[in-house]
Design a protein around this motif. Structure first.
Motif, PDB file in Angstrom:
ATOM      1  N   GLY A   1       0.822  -1.190   0.000  1.00 50.22           N
ATOM      2  CA  GLY A   1       0.000   0.000   0.000  1.00 50.22           C
ATOM      3  C   GLY A   1       0.863   1.250   0.000  1.00 50.22           C
ATOM      4  N   GLY A   2       0.444   2.273  -0.737  1.00 51.15           N
ATOM      5  CA  GLY A   2       1.293   3.432  -0.957  1.00 51.15           C
ATOM      6  C   GLY A   2       1.363   4.429   0.177  1.00 51.15           C
ATOM      7  N   ASP A   3       0.640   4.192   1.265  1.00 50.61           N
ATOM      8  CA  ASP A   3       0.677   5.118   2.394  1.00 50.61           C
ATOM      9  C   ASP A   3       2.083   5.146   2.990  1.00 50.61           C
ATOM     10  OD1 ASP A   3      -0.183   6.892   4.242  1.00 50.61           O
ATOM     11  OD2 ASP A   3      -1.287   5.468   5.476  1.00 50.61           O
ATOM     12  N   GLY A   4       2.767   6.277   2.861  1.00 58.29           N
ATOM     13  CA  GLY A   4       4.151   6.397   3.315  1.00 58.29           C
ATOM     14  C   GLY A   4       5.178   6.410   2.210  1.00 58.29           C
ATOM     15  N   TYR A   5       4.735   6.147   0.962  1.00 56.97           N
ATOM     16  CA  TYR A   5       5.644   6.163  -0.178  1.00 56.97           C
ATOM     17  C   TYR A   5       6.322   7.530  -0.301  1.00 56.97           C
ATOM     18  CZ  TYR A   5       7.216   5.397  -4.998  1.00 56.97           C
ATOM     19  OH  TYR A   5       7.974   5.262  -6.130  1.00 56.97           O
ATOM     20  N   PRO A   6       7.614   7.575  -0.654  1.00 57.82           N
ATOM     21  CA  PRO A   6       8.511   6.502  -1.088  1.00 57.82           C
ATOM     22  C   PRO A   6       9.300   5.831   0.046  1.00 57.82           C
ATOM     23  CG  PRO A   6       9.575   8.598  -1.466  1.00 57.82           C
ATOM     24  CD  PRO A   6       8.209   8.908  -0.891  1.00 57.82           C
ATOM     25  N   PHE A   7       8.775   5.892   1.245  1.00 56.62           N
ATOM     26  CA  PHE A   7       9.368   5.187   2.383  1.00 56.62           C
ATOM     27  C   PHE A   7      10.816   5.624   2.629  1.00 56.62           C
ATOM     28  CE2 PHE A   7       6.244   2.428   0.240  1.00 56.62           C
ATOM     29  CZ  PHE A   7       5.273   2.412   1.225  1.00 56.62           C
ATOM     30  N   LEU A   8      10.976   6.927   2.802  1.00 58.11           N
ATOM     31  CA  LEU A   8      12.299   7.503   3.026  1.00 58.11           C
ATOM     32  C   LEU A   8      12.928   6.901   4.274  1.00 58.11           C
ATOM     33  CD1 LEU A   8      11.527  11.250   2.237  1.00 58.11           C
ATOM     34  CD2 LEU A   8      12.568   9.535   0.741  1.00 58.11           C
ATOM     35  N   GLY A   9      14.218   6.622   4.191  1.00 61.50           N
ATOM     36  CA  GLY A   9      14.944   6.032   5.309  1.00 61.50           C
ATOM     37  C   GLY A   9      15.035   4.529   5.263  1.00 61.50           C
ATOM     38  N   GLY A  10      14.300   3.906   4.330  1.00 54.44           N
ATOM     39  CA  GLY A  10      14.387   2.456   4.191  1.00 54.44           C
ATOM     40  C   GLY A  10      15.754   2.034   3.675  1.00 54.44           C
ATOM     41  N   GLN A  11      16.171   0.848   4.036  1.00 54.54           N
ATOM     42  CA  GLN A  11      17.494   0.368   3.634  1.00 54.54           C
ATOM     43  C   GLN A  11      17.658   0.340   2.122  1.00 54.54           C
ATOM     44  OE1 GLN A  11      18.519  -3.472   5.260  1.00 54.54           O
ATOM     45  NE2 GLN A  11      20.510  -3.551   4.220  1.00 54.54           N
ATOM     46  N   TYR A  12      16.565   0.040   1.397  1.00 51.03           N
ATOM     47  CA  TYR A  12      16.651  -0.082  -0.053  1.00 51.03           C
ATOM     48  C   TYR A  12      15.827   0.988  -0.781  1.00 51.03           C
ATOM     49  CZ  TYR A  12      18.811  -4.530   1.083  1.00 51.03           C
ATOM     50  OH  TYR A  12      19.642  -5.497   1.585  1.00 51.03           O
ATOM     51  N   THR A  13      15.457   2.050  -0.086  1.00 50.53           N
ATOM     52  CA  THR A  13      14.788   3.164  -0.747  1.00 50.53           C
ATOM     53  C   THR A  13      15.745   3.795  -1.761  1.00 50.53           C
ATOM     54  OG1 THR A  13      13.397   3.618   1.176  1.00 50.53           O
ATOM     55  CG2 THR A  13      13.710   5.412  -0.393  1.00 50.53           C
ATOM     56  N   ALA A  14      15.252   4.065  -2.969  1.00 48.26           N
ATOM     57  CA  ALA A  14      16.107   4.606  -4.023  1.00 48.26           C
ATOM     58  C   ALA A  14      16.660   5.974  -3.640  1.00 48.26           C
ATOM     59  CB  ALA A  14      15.325   4.702  -5.323  1.00 48.26           C
ATOM     60  N   LYS A  15      17.901   6.192  -4.019  1.00 52.81           N
ATOM     61  CA  LYS A  15      18.585   7.466  -3.780  1.00 52.81           C
ATOM     62  C   LYS A  15      18.775   8.188  -5.119  1.00 52.81           C
ATOM     63  CE  LYS A  15      21.148   5.435   0.076  1.00 52.81           C
ATOM     64  NZ  LYS A  15      20.452   4.121  -0.058  1.00 52.81           N
ATOM     65  N   PRO A  16      18.877   9.518  -5.095  1.00 55.46           N
ATOM     66  CA  PRO A  16      19.067  10.250  -6.353  1.00 55.46           C
ATOM     67  C   PRO A  16      20.278   9.788  -7.150  1.00 55.46           C
ATOM     68  CG  PRO A  16      18.464  11.765  -4.598  1.00 55.46           C
ATOM     69  CD  PRO A  16      18.684  10.430  -3.939  1.00 55.46           C
ATOM     70  N   SER A  17      21.266   9.220  -6.495  1.00 52.86           N
ATOM     71  CA  SER A  17      22.462   8.755  -7.203  1.00 52.86           C
ATOM     72  C   SER A  17      22.269   7.390  -7.862  1.00 52.86           C
ATOM     73  CB  SER A  17      23.644   8.677  -6.224  1.00 52.86           C
ATOM     74  OG  SER A  17      23.340   7.815  -5.131  1.00 52.86           O
ATOM     75  N   ASP A  18      21.187   6.698  -7.552  1.00 55.66           N
ATOM     76  CA  ASP A  18      20.947   5.388  -8.151  1.00 55.66           C
ATOM     77  C   ASP A  18      20.550   5.533  -9.616  1.00 55.66           C
ATOM     78  OD1 ASP A  18      21.437   3.969  -5.792  1.00 55.66           O
ATOM     79  OD2 ASP A  18      19.363   4.161  -5.115  1.00 55.66           O
ATOM     80  N   PRO A  19      21.044   4.639 -10.484  1.00 54.58           N
ATOM     81  CA  PRO A  19      20.748   4.781 -11.920  1.00 54.58           C
ATOM     82  C   PRO A  19      19.276   4.591 -12.267  1.00 54.58           C
ATOM     83  CG  PRO A  19      21.920   2.724 -11.457  1.00 54.58           C
ATOM     84  CD  PRO A  19      21.968   3.529 -10.202  1.00 54.58           C
ATOM     85  N   TRP A  20      18.498   3.983 -11.374  1.00 57.02           N
ATOM     86  CA  TRP A  20      17.077   3.754 -11.651  1.00 57.02           C
ATOM     87  C   TRP A  20      16.175   4.803 -10.985  1.00 57.02           C
ATOM     88  CZ3 TRP A  20      20.336  -0.029  -9.583  1.00 57.02           C
ATOM     89  CH2 TRP A  20      20.426  -0.028  -8.192  1.00 57.02           C
ATOM     90  N   TYR A  21      16.778   5.785 -10.314  1.00 58.10           N
ATOM     91  CA  TYR A  21      15.982   6.776  -9.582  1.00 58.10           C
ATOM     92  C   TYR A  21      15.014   7.499 -10.519  1.00 58.10           C
ATOM     93  CZ  TYR A  21      14.998  10.636  -6.311  1.00 58.10           C
ATOM     94  OH  TYR A  21      14.383  11.546  -5.478  1.00 58.10           O
TER      95      TYR A  21
END
Length: 262
Positions: free
Chosen positions: A169-189
């Motif tokens: 469920g999207g409540d809380g998306y993009p789930f900042l602080g998660g271990q695998y939350t995408a970062k701006p430096s990630d190629p798929w961001y």
């Protein structure tokens, strides 16, 4: 009992969910994930003894690539499924290592389950991929590539089994602080930035980037939680009336906030 039967010829498979997997119009299948210490027979027996019906689906979790313990667990679970659909949540924690042979192995268990009198499998592959807590989370292109691989291998050897694309469920998306939350430096961001404003927020589509295509999705699932009625979450509060249905339909407004956008 361990079987080594294999079949190499492709099976002709029609569009949509496999036969025997869709309930009649207006009906639903009720399923359970037994506790780790429980068994399908134990759960089934208690439900029937309490005046209920046997579950239509039973769920379990396995790692993939499979370990010996996973092979033993899925084989035993399928042998004891007692006519229920087996929903297998497959978790590739070695995400980058998952390959065609791993997909074939899991598909083979579903193939043999069907051939030896089982109903069907539903593979819940890499669930909650839009979250931020699993190695496969928030990597849209890689997720879709591996999901399609798993579906292809499953469809080649089964007639009734299918795939479920199961989001969080999207409540809380993009789930900042998660271990695998995408970062701006990630190629798929940039794949997650659906509105093109240069950042990933609740204003972006939290589902569409991960959708692998109608041809490989038989079922759609969603994980919904009840954390309580107010912050700090964790109180054992009785949920509001119809909260599950309202969240599922996207019109929930209540003690937990306004979730219509997610």
């Amino acid at each position: 009992t361990t079987t080594t039967t294999t079949r190499t010829t492709a099976v002709v498979r029609g569009p949509g969910p496999g036969r025997g997997m869709v309930p009649p119009d207006g009906k639903a299948l009720l399923g359970f994930i037994p506790d780790w210490r429980d068994t399908p027979q134990g759960l089934n027996g208690r439900l029937v003894a309490a005046g209920g019906l046997a579950p239509g689906a039973l769920g379990m979790f396995v790692h993939t690539p499979m370990r010996d313990s996973d092979r033993h667990a899925i084989q035993g679970f399928m042998e004891r499924a007692m006519g229920a659909i087996v929903v297998v949540t497959a978790e590739p924690f070695e995400f980058d290592a998952f390959n065609a042979s791993d997909a074939e192995e899991l598909a083979g268990f579903c193939q043999r389950f069907e051939e030896y009198g089982g109903s069907a499998c539903i593979i819940r592959f890499m669930h909650e991929m839009n979250g931020g807590w699993y190695p496969w989370c928030q990597k849209p292109s890689l997720f879709k590539e591996k999901f399609r691989l798993m579906a292809t291998k499953l469809y080649q050897v089964t007639r009734r089994s299918g795939m479920v694309w199961s989001v969080n469920g999207g409540d809380g998306y993009p789930f900042l602080g998660g271990q695998y939350t995408a970062k701006p430096s990630d190629p798929w961001y940039h794949e997650l930035d659906t509105n093109g404003d240069g950042k990933v927020t609740l204003e972006d589509d939290m589902y569409e980037p991960f959708y692998p295509g109608d041809d490989v999705v038989d079922w759609v699932g969603i994980t919904l939680y009840h954390w309580g009625d107010a912050w700090p979450w964790g109180e054992n509060d009785v949920p509001e009336n119809n909260v599950f249905v309202k969240k599922l339909r996207g019109n929930y407004v209540g003690y937990g906030g306004d979730a219509r956008a997610v």
